[in-house]
Design an enzyme around this catalytic site. Sequence first.
Site, mmCIF file in Angstrom:
data_model
loop_
_atom_site.group_PDB
_atom_site.id
_atom_site.type_symbol
_atom_site.label_atom_id
_atom_site.label_comp_id
_atom_site.label_asym_id
_atom_site.label_seq_id
_atom_site.Cartn_x
_atom_site.Cartn_y
_atom_site.Cartn_z
ATOM 1 N N SER A 191 45.344 -12.274 -26.842
ATOM 2 C CA SER A 191 44.034 -11.640 -27.019
ATOM 3 C C SER A 191 43.771 -11.056 -28.407
ATOM 4 C CB SER A 191 43.829 -10.548 -25.975
ATOM 5 O OG SER A 191 43.460 -11.123 -24.741
ATOM 6 N N SER A 224 40.702 -11.839 -25.621
ATOM 7 C CA SER A 224 39.709 -10.875 -25.192
ATOM 8 C C SER A 224 39.193 -9.964 -26.306
ATOM 9 C CB SER A 224 40.317 -10.002 -24.094
ATOM 10 O OG SER A 224 41.341 -9.175 -24.613
ATOM 11 N N LYS A 229 38.651 -1.232 -29.977
ATOM 12 C CA LYS A 229 38.386 -2.054 -28.791
ATOM 13 C C LYS A 229 38.081 -1.150 -27.594
ATOM 14 C CE LYS A 229 40.491 -5.906 -26.153
ATOM 15 N NZ LYS A 229 41.702 -6.738 -25.961
#
Lengths: 503, 495
Positions: free
Chosen positions: B182, B158, B78
């Site tokens: 997330s 997210s 990420k």
Amino acid sequence: MLDLTFEPPKPKVIAGAKHDWELVIGMEVHAQVSSRAKLFSGASTTFGAEPNSNVSFVDAAMPGMLPVINEFCVEQAVRTGLGLKAAINLVSAFDRKNYFYPDLPQGYQISQLYHPIVGEGEVLVELGEGIARMVRIERIHLEQDAGKSIHDMDPNMSFVDLNRTGVALMEIVSRPDIRGPEEAAAYIAKLRQILRYLGTCDGNMQNGNLRADVNVSVCRPGEYEKYWETQDFSHLGTRCEIKNMNSMRFIQQAIEVEARRQIALLEAGGEVVQETRLYDPDKGETRSMRSKEEAHDYRYFPDPDLLPLEIEQTWVDEIAAALPELPDARKARYMSDFGLTDYDASVLTAEVETAAYFEAVAQGRDGKLAANWVINELFGRLKKEDHDITSSPVDPAQLGGIIDLISRGDISGKIAKDLFEIVYTEGGDPAEIVEARGMKQVTDTGAIEAAVDQVIADNPAQVEKAKANPKLAGWFVGQVMKATGGKANPKAVNDIVQAKLGL
Amino acid sequence: MSDLNKLGLAEARDALRKGDVTSVELTEACLSEIEAADALNAFVHKTPEIALERARAADARIGAGDAPAMCGLPIGIKDLFCTKGVPSQAGSRILEGFLPEYESTVSQQLADAGAVMLGKLNMDEFAMGSSNETSVYGNAVSPWRRGNDDTQLTPGGSSGGSAAAVAADLCLAATGTDTGGSIRQPAAFTGTVGLKPTYGRCSRWGIVAFASSLDQAGPMTKSVRDAAIMLGAMAGHDPRDSTSVDLAVPDFEALLTGDIRGKRIGIPKEYRMDGMPEEIEALWHEGAEMLKSAGAEIVDISLPHTRYALPAYYVIAPAEASSNLARYDGVRYGHRATLAHGDGITEMYEKTRAEGFGAEVQRRVMVGTYVLSAGFYDAYYNRARKVRTLIKKDFEDAFAQGVDAILTPATPSAAFGLGEMGQADPVQMYLNDVFTVTVNLAGLPGIAVPTGIDHQGLPLGLQLIGRPWEEGDLLNTAYALEQAAGFVAKPGKWW
């Protein structure tokens, strides 16, 4: 330790145009913690390094960097708290104080608003023999220092040096117990002395390692006593905070100037506005830095990157057990053990290095004699050349050696001064110098007798006069001393002169 | 072997160790899939050179008989993780051009365990969002579609890029971070497994901070077993993170027996929300039945303060974020606005932050600044902290009554269409986190497990919440649920 009895000093009174006013002062002293690494990063704290060379990723607030508490800084804060006879909080916590400034990379300063590591303590501030003020300490907390913004290197740009960013500070907050400019200076001096004894701050004000925010207000005589009884601040005047002072002289000037400004304002029917001010020593005035309306809203909240700081009582006890002797105790001991005067004991304990020097000299010797030599001869000589005790060319063993020679009667006081000068300028072992240069006092009565006989034989007229007027024996002593190059023991000479003249 | 990119971590690891495949082959398979998947916008920065170099090194290690847990396995990272010398922008313009000189602890541990980094994955800006639409790179797209409808769907957020990449088999697994859901919400939206460990289990050092007291990194994988393997490599004490816990990391995979007989699974009544789709309700019920069939005892429990969780979360998280994001000021790194003549430091801050932060980040910075400001602090921030304590206590009480894990829906709906929430009140978007934020507030481990398919053909997930530090036990319960649910659906390839 001796129980020092003292009376509080009189508060400073300033006569206004209409009536008298008294001063009320509280201080926030920022003391840089003596530590090789910063409060939350491993970066060095060395003073005077190349700009931005003592900066870690944490100090520069790079993304994802996290603070980790430096245990030694915590120990130093605890040590300081113990030195100020303060309560140590076994659980404390760090908060973020949020504001934007280029020399504050994180956009917040990590401090301790809600739960400081040290609670209430006290500092005894002496202002003369038997006169002292007990200033209450409200709290001590640990916090990060900011970096340095430089605005005068370029017309269009500002520069930032982050070397100081994140260095550990102790903020030592007093109660409003200080009552005049001299007391304020004495308070800082005493605090500095204690911190230096503890080794928790080097006290270097010039480098900004010790600096103060000074809160000043004025009130009518009698009001302060009402505050004292009730601890209700409404009896006191509105205060202004003079920021960032790092000179004793300017602190005193600023307090005086600010108090007079407030008095003039109040007597003209105005009101003092609570605000932050700066002292301009060139113009001799304080200026508003920001008013209450412009004051930052720091949005304090607990720093979620740091767990509450929990310490063990046993650890605190260990630190307490290893605490050095502090100035008050040391001074009392010098007075009781060495029989020193209050003044001499104060002079010798003022700086921790001086006290250490004195003790090394006094060890196994006459304390009073040692004190005389350190204060009168050594200090006087050092001052002449702007040296301090740490750069003294004469070490305690050498000075002790000189004193030993005096005590043994090997040299006279006068010769000792000459010897001191030789040791000071040339170095060397005092006993060897005395031996090598024939400075030893003559105590051999045979030699002295011969010298006395010679003087008597050479001066028959003087002998007659002396027999009529015994006071003239001194003349013979002087002649004998001259003849022996000052090395004869004056007492022995005197005794023999008296006997030979039949006085 | 073909379709190497479709393997999970466990299968690929076993094949590598047997010598059936090399890491270079696995890596090349993933890299070519990534090249053909730009339509998903999952990878925002590809690192093929680093990947192949690490793959070759991994093959050498395997050849030498030194093959740690993740050796040779290609994964995505990420964008929130700082990776040395590789752009790490947290999906934000304000970190434009920022190349970290350091590697986050978690990505370093993965690298040390032999994992191969394929590149950086898309995400909502600063991890603030539930649909990936706040990313400066534009949103990632879910590989899933509603039957033949070609409406583009959100992979969630997210960690949307991570979810899309794992679901579309662009990588074997990915890292995610979870502040309010997330990891778990995007996992549920994409039919993948997402684990948020106990707060303090994985180091936060080197991960761009959103809300420090809530942020936690975790694995996003194709199976529960893979999550166990990857968590083992990510977890562990880090002296550089004061909130990281010094606890031994167990062999999580070895704990996957599938035997949950006698375990007590709590069903919290407060998670039955008004207007919750029937399909979600039914799935939840089915999930409970599956665990029951596996020998667990199902008990009704109460977590009475649940309804205050979302408001408390949306006070605490923005408050911390407003302070954490203050460092993005244009002074030292990242984007700095071009200044007009006469502009001073205030203009530099204002222009830089106005240009650098997107609308959602600005909204949260403003909300956070407000709730911490003098006069409002007690009413908002302090009250939210009290609520947080009560929520934590709710869970402690449930666990004290002998509950081993708690079963809830992971999300209130299946994935929605990109842009569908665009016009809505931001609070509608925040409601996505309703089942997940409690877990962050309480610091507990939670896992989303794909359990069913809705009427549109989209995956649905359930969430299991475990006791603190009991990820092993939680993973085993999740493993039993996974076995019972037998979820095997994959998105049809349209990209």
